[in-house]
Motif scaffolding. Structure first.
Motif: not given
Length: 235
Positions: A74-79, A165-167, A170-173, A177-182
């Motif tokens: 989860a990435i929750e964004v708010d003031t 929130r939108l970005m 997208e970054w979380q997805l 799913t795509e970013r490799p972890h050593k």
């Protein structure tokens, strides 16, 4: 001679009579080694980040990850993200993937709240606090925070919370799913989880008795197979 009434009046006008807020004392935290989970939902880590919009308004980001495969849950964004909001986010995650055995966090005011502690107790979730000033004891999510800071928060200008929130979504997805972890053998969190479940399925086919979650039974089953194995030339 000093006019004590005048001195007191000046003292009040300068607001020197405001009492200092006593710093809240934290209970002693036991140092615990960073636990390496052997499966999903064993340990989740949660932490906050902060940033600001172009107009100067500050906002906060609540991050939740599964330490097993570093998946961003989860990435929750708010003031403002008080303890009740943190609990709602955790309940939303649990509804879709089950509850964790343990949650690791720092000593932020939202995390040391009695609301979160009581919620964890009622759900039989162990709440583990790191020692104050020791962020490396929560290294998995600190690493993820750094990646998010470089790849998202410091890389773009944000004009509204909706844009953040939108970005962030997208970054979380992409992160999951795509970013490799050593540390995951250069696999993405989702690919690593898929590999884990595939290996578990193959192990259950070979040794169905391990379905109760006790892998030590594998050795016993091999011994039993040898004892009751019939010779090939038997009548």
């Amino acid at each position: 001679m000093w006019n004590h009434k005048r001195i007191y009046r000046v003292y009040i006008q300068m607001r020197l009579n405001i009492r200092r807020r006593a710093k809240r004392r934290l209970p002693a935290r036991i140092r615990e080694a960073l636990f390496i989970p052997e499966g999903p939902n064993e340990v989740w880590s949660i932490d906050f980040m902060s940033d600001a919009l172009v107009d100067g308004r500050k906002f906060r980001v609540l991050n939740v990850i599964d330490d097993f495969n570093r998946e961003s849950l989860a990435i929750e964004v708010d003031t403002s993200l008080p303890a009740r909001r943190v609990i709602r986010v955790l309940e939303r995650i649990i509804a879709r993937r089950g509850k964790p055995t343990c949650i690791r966090t720092d000593n932020g005011p939202e995390f040391i709240s009695h609301l979160l502690q009581e919620w964890c107790e009622s759900n039989r979730i162990r709440l583990v606090y790191i020692q104050p000033g020791k962020p490396t004891q929560n290294a998995y999510i600190e690493r993820k925070n750094g990646t998010m800071r470089r790849g998202l928060l410091n890389a773009y200008l944000f004009y509204s919370l909706a844009e953040v929130r939108l970005m962030a979504e997208e970054w979380q997805l992409d992160y999951n799913t795509e970013r490799p972890h050593k540390s995951l053998g250069y696999l993405s969190p989702v690919k690593y989880a898929e590999q884990y479940y595939q290996s578990r399925a193959e192990a259950l086919k070979l040794y169905p008795q391990t379905a109760n979650g006790n892998p030590s039974k594998i050795v016993e089953s091999r011994l039993v197979d040898k004892i009751f194995e019939k010779p090939e030339n038997s009548n």
